[in-house]
Motif scaffolding. Structure first.
Motif: not given
Length: 124
Positions: A30-39, A71-73
Motif C-alpha cells: 500500500c503506497g499511502p501506508c508507506k507514506q504514513f509510516a514515517p509520520v 480501506a488502508i491505511p
C-alpha cells in the motif's frame, strides 16, 4: 516509544492494558501506508505515553475483517478501551498531532455516557 506490531491474539490485551492506543492497519503493498509510516513512527517517538500499534492486514486478514477494515491505511484510536476514532486514509503529521491532542483531551465519563445512551437506543 517505537511502534508495536499487534496480532489478533495481542490487540485486545494491548487496548485493555493501556490508556491510549492508536492502531494503524496497513499493508506492505500500500503506497499511502508507506507514506504514513514515517509520520506514525515520528509521533510514536514524541508521545511515549501512547501505544502506537500496527496491524499488517495481509498477515492478520481475519483481524482486519473483524475490525471492519475496508480501506488502508485505517487509523483507530482507543481511550480507556473505548474506540473513539476510526478513519481510513493517511494523515499528515499536523493532523495526527491534532487527533492525539483531541484523544488526550476527551472527557471519558462523557464518552462512556454517550456510548451507554447509544446502546440503550439500539436495544429499544
Amino acid at each position: 516509544m517505537a511502534t508495536t506490531d499487534v496480532t489478533a491474539t495481542t490487540l485486545e490485551q494491548t487496548i485493555t492494558d493501556n490508556d491510549i492506543v492508536l492502531v494503524d492497519f496497513w499493508a506492505d503493498w500500500c503506497g499511502p501506508c508507506k507514506q504514513f509510516a514515517p509520520v506514525y513512527q515520528k509521533a510514536s517517538e514524541k508521545h511515549e505515553d501512547i501505544v502506537f500499534a500496527k496491524v499488517d492486514t495481509e498477515a492478520e486478514q481475519q483481524l482486519a475483517a473483524q475490525a471492519g477494515i475496508t480501506a488502508i491505511p485505517t487509523l483507530m484510536a482507543f481511550r480507556e478501551g473505548v474506540l473513539v476514532f476510526s478513519q481510513a486514509g493517511a494523515l499528515p503529521g499536523p493532523q495526527l498531532e491534532q487527533l492525539i491532542d483531541q484523544v488526550k483531551g476527551l472527557d471519558m465519563d462523557e464518552v462512556r455516557a454517550k456510548v451507554a445512551d447509544a446502546q440503550a437506543e439500539q436495544q429499544a
